[in-house]
Design a protein around this motif. Sequence first.
Motif, PDB file in Angstrom:
ATOM      1  N   THR A 136     -60.555   5.740  -5.893  1.00 34.21           N
ATOM      2  CA  THR A 136     -61.831   5.467  -5.225  1.00 34.21           C
ATOM      3  C   THR A 136     -62.911   6.450  -5.648  1.00 34.21           C
ATOM      4  N   ARG A 170     -62.613  -0.563  -2.286  1.00 32.88           N
ATOM      5  CA  ARG A 170     -63.087   0.722  -2.781  1.00 32.88           C
ATOM      6  C   ARG A 170     -62.422   1.146  -4.086  1.00 32.88           C
ATOM      7  N   SER A 171     -61.287   0.564  -4.423  1.00 32.27           N
ATOM      8  CA  SER A 171     -60.562   0.960  -5.631  1.00 32.27           C
ATOM      9  C   SER A 171     -61.084   0.197  -6.842  1.00 32.27           C
ATOM     10  N   THR A 172     -61.230   0.897  -7.961  1.00 32.29           N
ATOM     11  CA  THR A 172     -61.697   0.242  -9.182  1.00 32.29           C
ATOM     12  C   THR A 172     -60.861   0.690 -10.371  1.00 32.29           C
ATOM     13  N   GLN A 173     -60.791  -0.168 -11.383  1.00 29.88           N
ATOM     14  CA  GLN A 173     -60.079   0.189 -12.604  1.00 29.88           C
ATOM     15  C   GLN A 173     -60.798   1.307 -13.344  1.00 29.88           C
ATOM     16  N   ASP A 174     -62.117   1.323 -13.259  1.00 29.51           N
ATOM     17  CA  ASP A 174     -62.869   2.410 -13.905  1.00 29.51           C
ATOM     18  C   ASP A 174     -62.463   3.764 -13.337  1.00 29.51           C
ATOM     19  N   ASN A 175     -62.308   3.833 -12.023  1.00 33.02           N
ATOM     20  CA  ASN A 175     -61.873   5.091 -11.413  1.00 33.02           C
ATOM     21  C   ASN A 175     -60.461   5.459 -11.843  1.00 33.02           C
ATOM     22  N   VAL A 221     -58.705  -2.742  -1.901  1.00 31.27           N
ATOM     23  CA  VAL A 221     -59.382  -3.414  -3.014  1.00 31.27           C
ATOM     24  C   VAL A 221     -60.895  -3.274  -2.941  1.00 31.27           C
ATOM     25  N   ASP A 226     -53.918   1.667  -4.824  1.00 31.32           N
ATOM     26  CA  ASP A 226     -55.151   0.873  -4.922  1.00 31.32           C
ATOM     27  C   ASP A 226     -55.100  -0.371  -4.063  1.00 31.32           C
TER      28      ASP A 226
END
Length: 457
Positions: free
Chosen positions: A12, A48-53, A46, A43
């Motif tokens: 996040t 607040r979680s991102t693949q970029d992070n 969903v 994660d």
Amino acid sequence: MTVTVRFAPSPTGRIHIGNARTALFNWLFAQKHKGRFIQRFDDTDVARSTQDNADSILYDLHWLGIFQDATEYQSKRIEHYDAAVERLKAAGLLYACYETPEELDLRRKVRRTRGLPPVYGREALALTSEQVAEFQADGRRPHWRFLLPNFISNPLEPQRTEIHWNDLVRGEETVDLASLSDPVLVREDGSYLYTLPSVADDIEMGVTHIIRGDDHVTNTGVQIALFKALGAEAPIFGHHNLLTTASGEGLSKRSGALSIGSLRESGIEPMAIASLAVLIGTSENVAAMPSLAALADRFDPASTSKSAAKFDADELVVLNRALLHHMPFSDARDRLAILGVTGERAEPFWNAVRGNLDRLSDALVWWRIVNEDLEKKPKFSKEDRDFLRGAFDLLPEDPWGEHVWKTWTAAIRKAGDRKGKALFMPLRLALTGLESGPELADLLPLLGRERTLARRP
């Protein structure tokens, strides 16, 4: 048994030095025991979680020298958690609750006024089928709580039930399950909180040791009970102290200045971060370790204090300086080349200036001093200017070798009566424009006779 550990942040935001402390404790422990390190991303949130992070966290860990043996994402494992939920329901260990947050808050306040601990009173277990039907007709959806094994026969009559474990860091620990609320494992919308996915994954992935911050000590009692409820033996736990700022404030992903990415961008070396993150708050002296292998030799979870570890970010600069002062040219070459420090003079230049650097990028300042005209000509008194003009007249002829400084200053002393600071400070200012810096004996051959003469006042 293969030692298996995991680092399981929520993707996040960017990880900070406190998160790195946990990752390093786990990775170093695995290295010492020839074990496995699993990078697991919590994660399930969903929104607040991102693949970029997640990618940024992996980049930061790799930059620190931490490489995973496997990468897992909890968002891809929902069916495993669904199966665990069904097992718990079938065993009568997961029960539906219909209270709103406002109702729960009111009950906690009532319990406090009665001198009781503000834990959940398991009122949902006493609901009749008619009451449940009424809640459902009103559109309420249940959240699901895990029934802690803190009673003999009647769950509405909890009794002191101690969970014991020998903590890798803290030694013997005890948690009384009767002092805790039954934890919510599944939200009203069907999504999972941290506890169930974590335990289910630890079981399936064969995690043998869980090393994390001591803010999870109380959670451990609940999790050990959940391991047993799912038919598994709990791993060995270790809870290290947390890092705080020098003023005692806790760290968070919002502490941007202390994120690994920000520290990297500011020029802090990875081993400065790793050395401080691991050794501070332990019985070991904090020193700049040259490699993670050397740090692993010093690493001992049991040496960690139980109290929070306060650190000053300025300590990172001190460790950074120590690392640079001993860094061989082979380790600095490629990064220096990016700054434009290349050619046959690059290595002697590095050896000359590294002892005066806080950050590797500071080398560029000295490279410009050696290769370009000074940005600002220093101003001298008439007495110093006269001295310098006479001194420059005594410059040795080419070719210049490593002893040119010694030869030149010997001639200056012989020709006049100056010595010590009165002799060297005007020369340093004239040659570099600064009052301190690398040894002039090392800089003079790099400057060369022509550029040195050009700096004659």
